[in-house]
Design a protein around this motif. Sequence first.
Motif, PDB file in Angstrom:
ATOM      1  N   UNK A   1       0.956  -1.292   0.056  1.00 45.19           N
ATOM      2  CA  UNK A   1       0.039   0.131   0.111  1.00 45.19           C
ATOM      3  C   UNK A   1       0.569   1.138   0.091  1.00 45.19           C
ATOM      4  N   UNK A   2       2.069   1.149   0.389  1.00 48.70           N
ATOM      5  CA  UNK A   2       2.997   2.303   0.228  1.00 48.70           C
ATOM      6  C   UNK A   2       2.522   3.667   0.766  1.00 48.70           C
ATOM      7  N   UNK A   3       2.534   3.610   1.923  1.00 46.64           N
ATOM      8  CA  UNK A   3       2.001   4.758   2.848  1.00 46.64           C
ATOM      9  C   UNK A   3       2.223   5.989   2.105  1.00 46.64           C
ATOM     10  N   UNK A   4       3.471   6.608   2.208  1.00 43.95           N
ATOM     11  CA  UNK A   4       3.940   7.933   1.816  1.00 43.95           C
ATOM     12  C   UNK A   4       3.804   8.240   0.257  1.00 43.95           C
ATOM     13  N   UNK A   5       4.367   6.995  -0.352  1.00 39.43           N
ATOM     14  CA  UNK A   5       4.281   7.341  -1.696  1.00 39.43           C
ATOM     15  C   UNK A   5       2.819   7.517  -2.405  1.00 39.43           C
ATOM     16  N   UNK A   6       1.840   6.714  -1.908  1.00 46.91           N
ATOM     17  CA  UNK A   6       0.417   6.561  -2.508  1.00 46.91           C
ATOM     18  C   UNK A   6      -0.132   7.829  -1.834  1.00 46.91           C
ATOM     19  N   UNK A   7       0.057   8.383  -0.668  1.00 48.25           N
ATOM     20  CA  UNK A   7      -0.491   9.478  -0.155  1.00 48.25           C
ATOM     21  C   UNK A   7      -0.122  10.749  -0.932  1.00 48.25           C
ATOM     22  N   UNK A   8       1.127  10.718  -1.334  1.00 48.42           N
ATOM     23  CA  UNK A   8       1.522  11.791  -2.306  1.00 48.42           C
ATOM     24  C   UNK A   8       1.103  11.921  -3.620  1.00 48.42           C
ATOM     25  N   UNK A   9       0.802  10.654  -4.181  1.00 53.09           N
ATOM     26  CA  UNK A   9       0.078  10.725  -5.402  1.00 53.09           C
ATOM     27  C   UNK A   9      -1.223  11.121  -5.477  1.00 53.09           C
ATOM     28  N   UNK A  10      -1.934  10.744  -4.356  1.00 52.66           N
ATOM     29  CA  UNK A  10      -3.425  11.216  -4.563  1.00 52.66           C
ATOM     30  C   UNK A  10      -3.419  12.786  -4.040  1.00 52.66           C
ATOM     31  N   UNK A  11      -2.679  12.949  -3.132  1.00 48.86           N
ATOM     32  CA  UNK A  11      -2.497  14.521  -2.921  1.00 48.86           C
ATOM     33  C   UNK A  11      -2.217  15.309  -4.131  1.00 48.86           C
ATOM     34  N   UNK A  12      -1.382  14.728  -4.836  1.00 49.02           N
ATOM     35  CA  UNK A  12      -1.087  15.591  -6.191  1.00 49.02           C
ATOM     36  C   UNK A  12      -2.230  15.566  -6.969  1.00 49.02           C
ATOM     37  N   UNK A  13      -2.947  14.555  -6.936  1.00 45.54           N
ATOM     38  CA  UNK A  13      -4.142  14.444  -8.022  1.00 45.54           C
ATOM     39  C   UNK A  13      -5.193  15.494  -7.407  1.00 45.54           C
ATOM     40  N   UNK A  14      -5.247  15.526  -6.142  1.00 39.96           N
ATOM     41  CA  UNK A  14      -6.344  16.463  -5.634  1.00 39.96           C
ATOM     42  C   UNK A  14      -5.906  17.794  -5.785  1.00 39.96           C
ATOM     43  N   UNK A  15      -4.581  17.898  -5.718  1.00 38.69           N
ATOM     44  CA  UNK A  15      -4.050  19.359  -6.113  1.00 38.69           C
ATOM     45  C   UNK A  15      -4.381  19.742  -7.462  1.00 38.69           C
ATOM     46  N   UNK A  16      -4.153  18.898  -8.333  1.00 38.64           N
ATOM     47  CA  UNK A  16      -4.277  18.888  -9.755  1.00 38.64           C
ATOM     48  C   UNK A  16      -5.636  19.332 -10.082  1.00 38.64           C
ATOM     49  N   UNK A  17      -6.442  18.863  -9.287  1.00 36.96           N
ATOM     50  CA  UNK A  17      -8.221  19.254  -9.362  1.00 36.96           C
ATOM     51  C   UNK A  17      -8.456  20.639  -9.032  1.00 36.96           C
ATOM     52  N   UNK A  18      -7.634  21.232  -8.252  1.00 40.98           N
ATOM     53  CA  UNK A  18      -7.581  22.573  -7.717  1.00 40.98           C
ATOM     54  C   UNK A  18      -7.814  22.401  -6.200  1.00 40.98           C
ATOM     55  N   UNK A  19      -7.920  21.134  -5.816  1.00 39.79           N
ATOM     56  CA  UNK A  19      -8.437  21.035  -4.197  1.00 39.79           C
ATOM     57  C   UNK A  19      -7.186  21.131  -3.366  1.00 39.79           C
TER      58      UNK A  19
END
Length: 924
Positions: free
Chosen positions: A79-97
């Motif tokens: 599940x790769x804690x930090x890596x996954x959290x970074x990816x999803x966070x970036x995705x949210x930011x890309x959507x302006x959130x």
Amino acid sequence: MDKTYNPHELEQRWYQRWEESGCFRPTGKGEPYCILLPPPNVTGTLHMGHAFQHTLMDALIRYQRMRGRDTLWQVGVDHAGIATEMVVTRQIEAEGGKRDDLAREDFINRVWQWKQESGSTITRQMRRLGASADWSRERFTMDPDLSEAVTETFVRLHEEGLIYRGPRLVNWDPVLQTAISDLEVVNSDEQGKLWSIRYPRTDGRGDVVVATTRPETLLGDVCVAVHPEDARYRDLVGQTVELPLTGRQIPVVTDEYVDPEFGTGCVKITPAHDFNDWEVGARHGFSPINIFTPTAAINDQAPARYRGLDRFAARERIIADLKLEGLLIEEKPHAMVVPRGDRSGQIIEPYLTDQWFVKMDQLGRLGLDLVESGQVEFVPGNWINTYRHWMENLQDWCISRQLWWGHRIPAWYDEQGKIYVGRSEKELRARYGLSDDRVLRQDNDVLETWFSSALWAHSTLGWPDPKRMASEGFERYLPSSVLITGFDIIFFWVARMIMMTGHFTGKVPFEQVYITGLIRDSHGQKMSKSKGNVLDPIDLIDGIELEQLIDKRTSAMMQPHLAKRIEKTTREEYPNGIPAFGADALRITFTALAGHGRDIKFDLARCEGYRNFLNKLWNATRFTLMNVGQERLPAPTDSQLDTLSRWILSRLSRTITEVDQALADYRFDLATRALYEFVWNEFCDWYLELSKPALYEEAEANDPATALATRHTLARVLETTLRLLHPFVPFVTEEIWQRVRLPAGVEGDSISQMSWPLAQATDTAAEADAEWLKTVISAIRSARTELNLAPGKPMPLLIQGGSEQDHLRLERFGDLIRKLARLERIETVASDFDSAACATALAGELRLLIPLAGLVDVAEELARLNKQLEREQKGMEQVDKKLSNERFVANAPPEVVDKERRRLEEHRNTVSELRKQIQRLASL
RNA sequence: GGGCGAUUAGCUCAGUUGGUUAGAGCGCUGUCUUGACAUGGCAGAGGUCACUAGUUCAAAUCUAGUAUCGCCCACCA
């Protein structure tokens, strides 16, 4: 069959059929053989390192499956804690959130959603590579049953007193705002500065000078330390100095830690922001003063003037202020080691927080014992040194992370802050008699990813639930047979698995650990995005156009200014892009390169070479099928087999033995090489060529038995070879095997379910005959080329001298020699025949004469013979020197001496023959 | 500072417990479209095995040292 091997279409076809047939599942019969896949990150895509390791694992699994072992390849994803959290966070930011706008639960739902959509990339890619894993048992480290194992582990370790929580200095990433373990800190050599700062003495008798690379931490200084033996500062000890910019007075203490040779011999001590200073502070009873917020800005412990400044701004202001006050003495460049987070790349701060730790003394001893006692074996063996060194210097393991994605720590706090640890809130209320109106709050932190992957070996086999353990085969498949992985995760994962599985099950997780080298580019450089030299295994399988490759290498770069150079080198190196080599070619390239204990320079030319090899195999099959037809052939008895068939079968047996031995030693390179050489240099270059004359119409009419034996042997050798190759190149061997099995007289649906060939007895007589034949043919061909005789032009061969055996062989193989060496006729001449007008080749005592009949100039032939003579003489001298050494004759084993004597004799004969011929020729 | 490893043909690498003239692939040279394959056939050129000393009848191989290059670990402000 097509004239050229084309991997694309056939590879697509086979994987699905294999998987659907269920043949990758363990059979439950036979001796178990199990490999654990190091679970790749769910965020990951297949890189060259994966492809390499997966190829080795798959080759072993397929090999052992064919040998009848009950194989389980346990796959799964982390599940790769930090890596996954970074990816999803970036995705949210890309959507302006913003991540922080989401509630924890909503964020976690987003992650699961992301996993649903994008989390299976790597397992899809593994299938492209041909990985024969049991996908029905695929696991994710956040699966409910694995999560149960995590909780159980935490609770039990806590009960045993091996897990504790406490305020400690940890490695803190101020950007990700989480603690990380020692292992996740990478020390990078960087150019920094060293500042010398004056701390005035409060007694007015001058001042002391300290040196620091981190002046901002001065705000948290608690004392100044000098070495106890340092005569210069004897009067200073016990006095106080004024801490600049703070109005605080701090004492001077003595401590062995100080190196009097370095700088001024005075050290500022900041326990809250330096691991060494923490120790010093503790020894002298100082409370640490933390000056940072979690984002590494200055907090309220510091003078108002600096509060709220981030660490870098604070440094600048402090330097400026020290200058103003005349307290800054010197600023000079200084090479230093900067700790950075391996994920974020940010500078890590030693930071005082409450974290959860696993005590390492007891577990570390266990982990060391299991390896020292040989229950776990490293291959190559020298990795034990690395392992031992680390295990002997273990620090307690910080397992809590201030993240949302991961296994939440099973600890609850009541309103007084008392900690309760348990499998669930319900269990814990019952156990401690806490009524439902008592408010309990669960710990916000999650466990670091490696905590759950440390349980991989036993948690995937159903632990801790006895029912699941029985159905998953816990007893049967643990310990697994071998773990294949890179040295980079020996500490992160291998060591922790050994400790955890050992502690909780009393077994080792695996019996052997095969440590692979690192895949580098063809120049030996590490592959990295910023270097622009990354190869994607899928691109090697499918091929990629140049423009697409450039696009891939230069998009989404951290440092866009490098793009231009990357484009240039890519254009130079791959002017036509990368051709589609296919999964099989990629796989066998990996196995061919997999020697022991060395990094691997991956060269596309090698991949191309092995693609060509598969084409060779493909065409050998075409030849075989053209000549043996599609029907099942009657098998000849042993006595019906001709010499050459017995020879190739004998060579085949030797190859089987070699491959078995190589794989037992994990020498994938030697196994691959043995197969490559057998297929190309023996089967194709010689057996196929030698079989042709026997299959010609007129030959068949004369000798139908040999023709039949040859046909059958062709099919049989090819079919057996395919089985030997199958673990390395599964797709193409399956495709070919389907066409060959019938004429070869073999029953079965798929080569992947066939049994591994057994080596038969070798036939040294047939081997000797064949070697003789090869020598004669090569000698004639060589003479012909060197004399510039047109290869197609028929010419006669005269035979002179030679032993009785030579002549018997000539009789048996004369036709073959004639056809393969393109001779008009072969004629024996008497020993007094004048060979002056002939070119000469020697095969042992046999003289092979090619009448020149004015075709060649004498000078050229003389030069050729002289060159040979020189070579022979040199060899003879060497042997002669050896034999004339009395001590050699006296001391060396008799068989070695005999061998040398025989060699000398041979050299002598050859030399004298050459001399004679040169004389004759010269007299013309 | 400690540890591990490497150094063999132009390039990438084999060389199993010391024992034919140190091998292979790629590249190179010449030649051949011969009815499996030009992603090919045949023939060839190319190496003082990093250096020095030692052990031995015998060293690419064992020992010690030197040099160069990698990697890992380590708290020097």
